[in-house]
Scaffold this active site. Sequence first.
Site, PDB file in Angstrom:
ATOM      1  N   ARG A 231       0.848  -1.187   0.000  1.00 29.45           N
ATOM      2  CA  ARG A 231       0.000   0.000   0.000  1.00 29.45           C
ATOM      3  C   ARG A 231       0.886   1.240   0.000  1.00 29.45           C
ATOM      4  NH1 ARG A 231      -3.654  -2.520  -1.612  1.00 29.45           N
ATOM      5  NH2 ARG A 231      -5.652  -2.950  -0.620  1.00 29.45           N
ATOM      6  N   GLU A 260      -3.737   6.891  -5.192  1.00 32.74           N
ATOM      7  CA  GLU A 260      -3.967   6.306  -6.532  1.00 32.74           C
ATOM      8  C   GLU A 260      -5.249   6.821  -7.161  1.00 32.74           C
ATOM      9  OE1 GLU A 260      -3.768   2.076  -5.953  1.00 32.74           O
ATOM     10  OE2 GLU A 260      -1.712   2.188  -5.258  1.00 32.74           O
ATOM     11  N   HIS A 278      -0.518  -0.254 -10.083  1.00 36.97           N
ATOM     12  CA  HIS A 278      -1.173  -1.171  -9.129  1.00 36.97           C
ATOM     13  C   HIS A 278      -1.744  -2.413  -9.848  1.00 36.97           C
ATOM     14  CE1 HIS A 278      -3.521  -1.476  -5.086  1.00 36.97           C
ATOM     15  NE2 HIS A 278      -3.230  -2.668  -5.569  1.00 36.97           N
TER      16      HIS A 278
END
Length: 315
Positions: A231, A260, A278
Amino acid sequence: MPQPDIIVTAPLPPFLYDPLKADYRCHDYYAAPDKDHLLATGGRQVRGLVQGGGTVTEPTLLDQLPQLEIISVFGVGYDGVPVDYCKKRGVKVTNTPDVLTDDVADVAVALIMMTGRGFARLERFARAGDWEKRSVELTTKLGGKRVGILGLGRIGKAIASRVSALGMEVAYTGRKPQDVSYRFLPDLKSLASDVDFLVVACPGGPATRNLVNAEVLAALGKKGILINIARGSIVDEPALVNALQNGTIKGAGLDVFANEPHIPAPLLTMDHVVLLPHVGSATHETRKAMGDLCKANLDSWFAGKGVLTLIPELA
Ligand code: 8YV
């Protein structure tokens, strides 16, 4: 039996959303132009909530769902779920562990290769036609180098076995030593100063926020590369940008970011940084397995059979 009402707070792929629509009355909170209206008209009937791994679910939203029984996360990470709140209210929280472990670990190895062996940079070099103009730079041998893993959970262990197969040495830190052959270091700073690659593989959330800070990056040092597949919140992003700008660390391979899909602008132009959007679990096979498990948790709960993957805090 009437179909249970569920609320959907993240964009879902059709292979999950279509089967959900077949079995549940879905309220698309994510796409709703008037979210207050959706809550005012449908909120009271909602018994289940589906969200993504990165979705932040505010308690104020859950307050408006008085019949909520279960949150099913389409992802392994549930750092966006207010777990203590759910515990108090007796709301079950489920996630999709195991099915994505291999894919996420593969991305960590890819980032180690792309940064350490310079594959991302070298691919740009070949594509730009630079090979015709000058010789290729030498990079760093991976075998024998040390990899430090922050968080030796399922994904951390899968990374450890992969890099061991490459002949790299593994050390780790976490809440406590485990019954494994890898070296345990009790704190993150010592681990960082001891390794060539520091791999972030622990859960996100308040307990790990900004754990990888300026001090840890200084400990990682000029020969060290930071890899993050967990994360963005675990790394102090401004401190990371500084460390990369000032040569405090050698480079970084990042699949996750604090905000993000925003990537801090300075990172975009850095040659010693590898950026991915990601994609840890982003394969057809794994996302389908995650979708199936996400729905199976709801199905099992609403069939009165309990849930399949309750998060540890609620077990
Ligand atoms: C997905 C993730 O991007 O599983 C997680 O926690 O971060 C990723 O696998 C996400 O969950 C998709 O919603």
